[in-house]
Scaffold this active site. Structure first.
Site, PDB file in Angstrom:
ATOM      1  N   LYS A   1      72.747  -2.516  43.496  1.00 40.49           N
ATOM      2  CA  LYS A   1      71.467  -1.780  43.603  1.00 40.49           C
ATOM      3  C   LYS A   1      71.312  -0.811  44.078  1.00 40.49           C
ATOM      4  CE  LYS A   1      69.742  -3.277  40.295  1.00 40.49           C
ATOM      5  NZ  LYS A   1      70.104  -2.787  39.314  1.00 40.49           N
TER       6      LYS A   1
ATOM      7  N   HIS B   1      81.868  -2.666  42.412  1.00 38.78           N
ATOM      8  CA  HIS B   1      81.412  -3.158  43.862  1.00 38.78           C
ATOM      9  C   HIS B   1      82.029  -4.305  44.535  1.00 38.78           C
ATOM     10  CE1 HIS B   1      77.175  -1.745  41.502  1.00 38.78           C
ATOM     11  NE2 HIS B   1      77.113  -2.569  40.729  1.00 38.78           N
TER      12      HIS B   1
ATOM     13  N   SER C   1      65.388  -4.458  45.118  1.00 43.27           N
ATOM     14  CA  SER C   1      65.457  -4.278  44.136  1.00 43.27           C
ATOM     15  C   SER C   1      66.732  -5.703  42.955  1.00 43.27           C
ATOM     16  CB  SER C   1      66.559  -2.398  44.107  1.00 43.27           C
ATOM     17  OG  SER C   1      66.789  -2.587  43.047  1.00 43.27           O
TER      18      SER C   1
HETATM   19  S1  PPS Z   1      73.622  -1.808  39.700  1.00 40.54           S
HETATM   20  O1  PPS Z   1      72.945  -2.447  38.440  1.00 40.54           O
HETATM   21  O2  PPS Z   1      74.065  -2.033  40.514  1.00 40.54           O
HETATM   22  O3  PPS Z   1      74.928  -0.708  39.154  1.00 40.54           O
HETATM   23  O4  PPS Z   1      72.140  -0.876  40.010  1.00 40.54           O
HETATM   24  P1  PPS Z   1      72.357   0.288  41.061  1.00 40.54           P
HETATM   25  O5  PPS Z   1      72.457   1.882  39.764  1.00 40.54           O
HETATM   26  O6  PPS Z   1      72.921   0.771  41.885  1.00 40.54           O
HETATM   27  O7  PPS Z   1      70.613   0.339  41.109  1.00 40.54           O
HETATM   28  C1  PPS Z   1      69.579   0.385  40.904  1.00 40.54           C
HETATM   29  C2  PPS Z   1      68.294   1.370  41.269  1.00 40.54           C
HETATM   30  O8  PPS Z   1      68.667   2.529  41.790  1.00 40.54           O
HETATM   31  C3  PPS Z   1      67.487   2.872  40.669  1.00 40.54           C
HETATM   32  N1  PPS Z   1      67.743   4.325  40.372  1.00 40.54           N
HETATM   33  C4  PPS Z   1      67.653   5.636  41.415  1.00 40.54           C
HETATM   34  N2  PPS Z   1      66.243   5.838  43.028  1.00 40.54           N
HETATM   35  C5  PPS Z   1      66.180   7.217  42.129  1.00 40.54           C
HETATM   36  N3  PPS Z   1      66.611   7.455  41.965  1.00 40.54           N
HETATM   37  C6  PPS Z   1      67.773   7.888  40.301  1.00 40.54           C
HETATM   38  N4  PPS Z   1      67.457   8.704  40.243  1.00 40.54           N
HETATM   39  C7  PPS Z   1      67.891   6.729  40.284  1.00 40.54           C
HETATM   40  N5  PPS Z   1      68.322   6.010  39.929  1.00 40.54           N
HETATM   41  C8  PPS Z   1      68.682   4.815  39.523  1.00 40.54           C
HETATM   42  C9  PPS Z   1      67.222   1.739  40.311  1.00 40.54           C
HETATM   43  O9  PPS Z   1      65.830   2.381  40.072  1.00 40.54           O
HETATM   44  C10 PPS Z   1      67.058   0.627  40.803  1.00 40.54           C
HETATM   45  O10 PPS Z   1      66.504   1.103  41.982  1.00 40.54           O
HETATM   46  P2  PPS Z   1      64.779  -0.099  42.308  1.00 40.54           P
HETATM   47  O11 PPS Z   1      64.603   0.026  43.574  1.00 40.54           O
HETATM   48  O12 PPS Z   1      65.134  -0.986  41.958  1.00 40.54           O
HETATM   49  O13 PPS Z   1      63.733   1.096  41.107  1.00 40.54           O
END
Ligand code: PPS
Length: 301
Positions: A53, A115, A145
């Site tokens: 996340k 991860h 998150s």
């Molecule tokens: S995972 O399941 O571990 O692969 O998830 P991961 O992709 O690492 O994290 C998901 C969070 O990243 C946010 N996210 C973004 N934030 C801003 N801009 C962009 N473009 C973007 N893409 C993914 C996503 O919304 C999750 O965070 P939260 O706070 O839950 O919204």
């Protein structure tokens, strides 16, 4: 590559957490361990590493566009990001394990996601001196998150209510172990392994274009400014949320009615979750757990 078989996905159940080499894990990331441990990295591989996340999907999509955005338009419209960028340690019944997906990637470089905490990364990545891009996110937003992700993802352990989850987070009882050890372990690795770029989610939110420029210089890419601007626009939260290939809507184990994968994408959403007492407790634990590292985070921008 086919997208996952939804009938098989429905058979998956919420897993139990157990200790694996000192790290809390679930079976979906340890069942294929022999193959993960012996995975053969290549010198041109790019390993994307994050605590869950922290922006994995975001940086994966950025890298995919930087390398393959122009060469293969159909890649962008027909293959979900999790098939283009295999999740190395994943081993779910409904799709091939991450090691097999990575072995079969036709691209060069191969983009591979993990991860894993630094001590569990397959040794061939170090031997091959592969490039590594690490993205870290501040603990408070990362915890929020992760909580919502565990609520909506039926192959993650049951999170309980927010307070229960937060207590577990502070104890490091999450899949992939303590956030504290993960971010600091990778931070220390930077001192001895120069092919590692350590990025921050908060910086990406603050100025995606600037971070893209850093990334290109680390990778030795001379992507023209117009191209970088186009990518910067395409990877903004709203664009990725609308894009079926990046928003995880093709994964039936995730219940978007509970919470969408692309949830808020903000720095500071923790303020909508932490009570004053939880925040004080968290800060106290944080001070203790992070006392031996120099890595610094921003909880607001
Ligand atoms: S995972 O399941 O571990 O692969 O998830 P991961 O992709 O690492 O994290 C998901 C969070 O990243 C946010 N996210 C973004 N934030 C801003 N801009 C962009 N473009 C973007 N893409 C993914 C996503 O919304 C999750 O965070 P939260 O706070 O839950 O919204």
């Amino acid at each position: 590559m086919e997208i996952p078989d939804s009938s098989l996905m429905k058979q998956l159940s919420r897993p139990e957490l157990f200790d694996f080499e000192g790290v809390s894990m679930v079976q979906y990331f340890t069942d294929n361990w022999e193959k993960v441990k012996n995975f053969q990295a290549r010198p041109d591989d790019i390993l994307i590493v994050t605590y869950p996340k922290a922006g994995t999907t975001w940086i994966s999509y950025i890298l995919d566009l930087l390398y393959f955005g122009n060469d293969a338009p159909e890649r962008q419209t027909s293959q979900p990001i999790y098939m283009r960028v295999p999740f190395l340690e994943s081993c779910f019944k409904m799709m091939p394990p991450g090691t097999e997906l990575a072995d079969n990637l036709p691209t060069s470089p191969r983009l591979i996601k993990t991860h894993l905490p630094v001590q569990l990364v397959p040794k061939s990545f170090w031997e091959q001196n592969s490039r590594i891009v690490y993205v870290a996110r501040n603990a408070k937003d990362n915890a929020v998150s992760y909580f919502h992700f565990d609520r909506m993802n039926m192959v993650q352990p049951e999170p309980g209510d927010w307070n229960t989850f937060l207590q577990k987070f502070m104890e490091g009882k999450n899949v992939f172990g303590p956030w504290y050890d993960h971010v600091s372990g990778w931070w220390e690795k930077k001192l001895t392994y120069s092919n590692l770029l350590y990025m921050f989610y908060e910086d990406l939110v603050e100025d995606t274009g600037r971070e893209l420029e850093h990334l290109c210089s680390f990778l030795g890419l001379s992507t023209p400014i117009e191209e970088r601007e186009k990518i910067t626009k395409g990877v903004q939260f709203d664009a990725m949320k609308q894009n079926k290939m990046t928003n995880y809507s093709t994964v039936p184990v995730m219940d978007f009615k509970i919470s969408p994968f692309m949830r808020k994408g903000k720095v500071g959403d923790w303020k909508n979750h932490f009570t004053v007492a939880q925040n004080e407790q968290f800060d106290e634990v944080y001070k203790q757990k992070m006392k031996n590292t120099t890595v610094k985070f921003r909880t607001e921008i």
